[in-house]
Scaffold this motif. Structure first.
Motif, short mmCIF file in Angstrom:
data_model
loop_
_atom_site.label_atom_id
_atom_site.label_comp_id
_atom_site.label_asym_id
_atom_site.label_seq_id
_atom_site.Cartn_x
_atom_site.Cartn_y
_atom_site.Cartn_z
N ILE A 136 21.04 -38.11 7.63
CA ILE A 136 20.26 -39.35 7.55
C ILE A 136 20.68 -40.23 6.37
CG2 ILE A 136 18.25 -38.37 8.67
CD1 ILE A 136 16.96 -38.10 5.89
N GLU A 137 21.59 -39.73 5.54
CA GLU A 137 22.01 -40.44 4.35
C GLU A 137 22.69 -41.77 4.68
OE1 GLU A 137 24.25 -39.09 0.27
OE2 GLU A 137 25.01 -38.31 2.16
N ASP A 138 23.46 -41.81 5.71
CA ASP A 138 24.21 -43.04 6.06
C ASP A 138 23.34 -44.02 6.69
OD1 ASP A 138 26.50 -41.87 5.03
OD2 ASP A 138 26.97 -40.95 6.94
N LEU B 27 18.11 -19.80 0.47
CA LEU B 27 19.44 -20.39 0.53
C LEU B 27 19.70 -21.03 1.90
CD1 LEU B 27 21.58 -17.67 -1.28
CD2 LEU B 27 20.73 -19.82 -2.22
N LEU B 28 19.27 -20.34 2.96
CA LEU B 28 19.43 -20.86 4.32
C LEU B 28 18.66 -22.16 4.51
CD1 LEU B 28 20.53 -20.24 7.21
CD2 LEU B 28 18.34 -19.14 7.65
N MET B 29 17.40 -22.19 4.04
CA MET B 29 16.60 -23.42 4.16
C MET B 29 17.19 -24.55 3.33
SD MET B 29 12.66 -22.05 4.40
CE MET B 29 12.75 -20.91 3.03
N ASN B 30 17.71 -24.23 2.15
CA ASN B 30 18.33 -25.24 1.30
C ASN B 30 19.54 -25.85 2.00
OD1 ASN B 30 18.63 -26.66 -1.24
ND2 ASN B 30 20.44 -25.38 -1.57
N ALA B 31 20.35 -25.01 2.62
CA ALA B 31 21.52 -25.50 3.37
C ALA B 31 21.08 -26.39 4.53
CB ALA B 31 22.36 -24.33 3.87
N ALA B 32 20.00 -26.01 5.23
CA ALA B 32 19.51 -26.81 6.35
C ALA B 32 19.03 -28.18 5.86
CB ALA B 32 18.37 -26.07 7.07
N VAL B 33 18.35 -28.22 4.72
CA VAL B 33 17.89 -29.49 4.16
C VAL B 33 19.08 -30.36 3.77
CG1 VAL B 33 16.69 -30.53 2.19
CG2 VAL B 33 15.64 -28.65 3.43
#
Length: 146
Positions: free
Chosen positions: A144-146, A131-137
Motif C-alpha cells: 500500500i506504500e505506493d 517474526l511471521l506477523m512482522n513480515a506480513a505487516v
C-alpha cells in the motif's frame, strides 16, 4: 536422531495430547503441537511408518483412527510411552478450539505449524509467530506504500 511433530486441534486425538490449566482463567489448555523426540534414523526413514500414516488419510476406517496413530504408530517411533515425550523438549500450551467448525478453520494451526521448531533450545513458537506477523505487516505496508 530425529523428531516428529503432530499438530492437532481436535476433537479426534486431542485427548492424547498433554493438558494444563491456565491458572488465571481455570480453562484447560492443550499442547496442540506434540513432538516425539530422539527417534532413530532407521525408524523415521522406514517406509512402513509413512505408508501406515498416509493410509489413515487415504483409507479412513475404524482401524485407521486417532487411537491407532497415538497408541501404536507414534509410540513405535522412539519406543517410548507417548507422554514421556512431554518433558523431552519445548512444549507450549494453547486453548483448543471450542467447536468442530472452529477446529476446521483454525488459523492458529497454520501459524503453529509455520513457527514451531522441534529442536532443543529453540525459541518458543510465540517468538517465531511475532517474526511471521512482522513480515506480513511489512509485506502489506509495501503493497500500500505506493
Amino acid at each position: 536422531k530425529f523428531s516428529f511433530s503432530v499438530i492437532n486441534t481436535g476433537p479426534d486425538g486431542l485427548e492424547y495430547h498433554p493438558s494444563n490449566f491456565d491458572s488465571t482463567t481455570g480453562r484447560q489448555t492443550k499442547q496442540l503441537c506434540m513432538t516425539m523426540w530422539d527417534i532413530p534414523a532407521e525408524r523415521v526413514l522406514d517406509s512402513t511408518f509413512w505408508v501406515l500414516l498416509f493410509r489413515m488419510q487415504v483409507y479412513p476406517s475404524k482401524k485407521n483412527d486417532a487411537a491407532f496413530l497415538y497408541t501404536k504408530l507414534l509410540t513405535s517411533l522412539n519406543s517410548r510411552p507417548l507422554l514421556s515425550n512431554k518433558e523431552s523438549g519445548p512444549a507450549e500450551f494453547y486453548y483448543p478450539p471450542s467447536t468442530q467448525e472452529a477446529a476446521e478453520q483454525y488459523h492458529e494451526l497454520a501459524r503453529l505449524a509455520l513457527t514451531t521448531i522441534p529442536d532443543l533450545g529453540a525459541r518458543p513458537s510465540k517468538f517465531s509467530a511475532l517474526l511471521l506477523m512482522n513480515a506480513a505487516v511489512e509485506i502489506a505496508y509495501r503493497g500500500i506504500e505506493d
